[in-house]
Scaffold this active site. Structure first.
Site, PDB file in Angstrom:
ATOM      1  N   ASP A  94       0.808  -1.214   0.000  1.00  0.00           N
ATOM      2  CA  ASP A  94       0.000   0.000   0.000  1.00  0.00           C
ATOM      3  C   ASP A  94       0.843   1.267   0.000  1.00  0.00           C
ATOM      4  O   ASP A  94       1.969   1.295   0.523  1.00  0.00           O
ATOM      5  CB  ASP A  94      -0.877   0.041   1.258  1.00  0.00           C
ATOM      6  CG  ASP A  94      -2.136  -0.784   1.123  1.00  0.00           C
ATOM      7  OD1 ASP A  94      -2.236  -1.583   0.177  1.00  0.00           O
ATOM      8  OD2 ASP A  94      -3.029  -0.639   1.994  1.00  0.00           O
ATOM      9  N   HIS A 100       3.647  -2.157   3.375  1.00  0.00           N
ATOM     10  CA  HIS A 100       3.770  -0.814   2.799  1.00  0.00           C
ATOM     11  C   HIS A 100       5.197  -0.624   2.297  1.00  0.00           C
ATOM     12  O   HIS A 100       6.142  -0.791   3.074  1.00  0.00           O
ATOM     13  CB  HIS A 100       3.479   0.255   3.856  1.00  0.00           C
ATOM     14  CG  HIS A 100       2.109   0.191   4.441  1.00  0.00           C
ATOM     15  ND1 HIS A 100       1.769  -0.720   5.421  1.00  0.00           N
ATOM     16  CD2 HIS A 100       0.991   0.927   4.192  1.00  0.00           C
ATOM     17  CE1 HIS A 100       0.491  -0.538   5.755  1.00  0.00           C
ATOM     18  NE2 HIS A 100       0.000   0.452   5.026  1.00  0.00           N
TER      19      HIS A 100
END
Length: 260
Positions: free
Chosen positions: A72, A217
């Site tokens: 992400d 992430h």
């Protein structure tokens, strides 16, 4: 029931981007989200097609022990190193890219993701919590990255991950209109709370099960160094890495639906 808030001790940037990641289960419980598991999608898809059509994508997850690795809020300065790792390990991933300061700053990395066989998806334009803004603003948050991604790789994303996993009926209706399925996750390393790569690796390994959707992430410095160990250990345990869309095949993600 009130939704839990991001821990106040986190830096503002980290909180704004991903502090709610670990809260999705609690949030889902409060809002009673109707989520669909990958195995259910595959079953529906198989019923609609002949079962002897062979593997879908690079692997048939009806038979293989599949897991989807997702990232992400990138791309970022860490992404080139991550892409090299994935290429060397022959591991596809799904990137839920962020528009502002990411897609617009690193357009060549978005093109590279697609060119190297990864799935490029949306994480909105500026990571605003969709359930806390008005319908016009929510529409802009979803439309802008769609257009930006299409300009770069020639196709619109079909998957979207709502920031902090927060969605509701209005966002579901809007996602359906825009042709976006909503993808949550089953595994989180809470990599927004630590730079300890060994801890990130352990958290992922401990939580992963078949059909897992792993949330990481590529904006945090401790995450990318953890990826080789995650890949090595999960391969050792018999897992096969696929994109989210491959995880669902022979079924397909339907716009508006929520998958986890």
């Amino acid at each position: 029931m009130k939704m839990a808030r991001a821990p106040k001790r986190l830096p503002r940037t980290a909180a704004a981007l991903a502090a709610g990641a670990a809260l999705v289960l609690a949030v889902s419980g409060c809002t009673k989200l109707d989520t669909t598991a990958p195995s259910a999608v595959r079953k529906e898809g198989a019923a609609a097609k002949k079962a002897d059509q062979g593997a879908f994508g690079t692997v048939d997850c009806r038979r293989a022990k599949c897991v989807a690795l997702t990232f992400d809020a990138g791309p970022s300065e860490n992404t080139p190193r991550l892409l090299k790792i994935l290429k060397d390990e022959k591991v596809p991933a799904t990137f839920f890219t962020l528009g502002k300061n990411h897609i617009e700053k690193y357009p060549e990395l978005v093109k590279r993701m697609d060119a190297e066989g990864h799935e490029v998806a949306s994480h909105t334009w500026s990571h605003k919590i969709l359930t806390k803004i008005g319908p016009a603003e929510a529409r802009r948050e979803l439309e802008r990255p769609n257009k930006a991604i299409e300009r770069l790789i020639g196709k619109k994303p079909t998957l979207m991950r709502p920031p902090q996993g927060r969605t509701n009926d209005d966002i579901t209706e809007l996602s359906e209109e825009l042709g976006l399925a909503q993808v949550l996750w089953t595994v989180t390393a809470k990599d927004y709370t630590t730079d300890d790569s060994a801890l990130i690796r352990k958290r992922v390994i401990d939580q992963t099960k078949r059909d897992g959707i792993i949330l990481l992430h590529d904006i945090y410095r401790g995450t990318v160094p953890a990826v080789p160990g995650v890949i090595a250990e999960l391969k050792k345990r018999g897992y096969v890495f696929v994109t989210v869309s491959q995880l669902l095949a022979p079924g397909k993600a339907e716009p508006g639906k929520i998958y986890r």
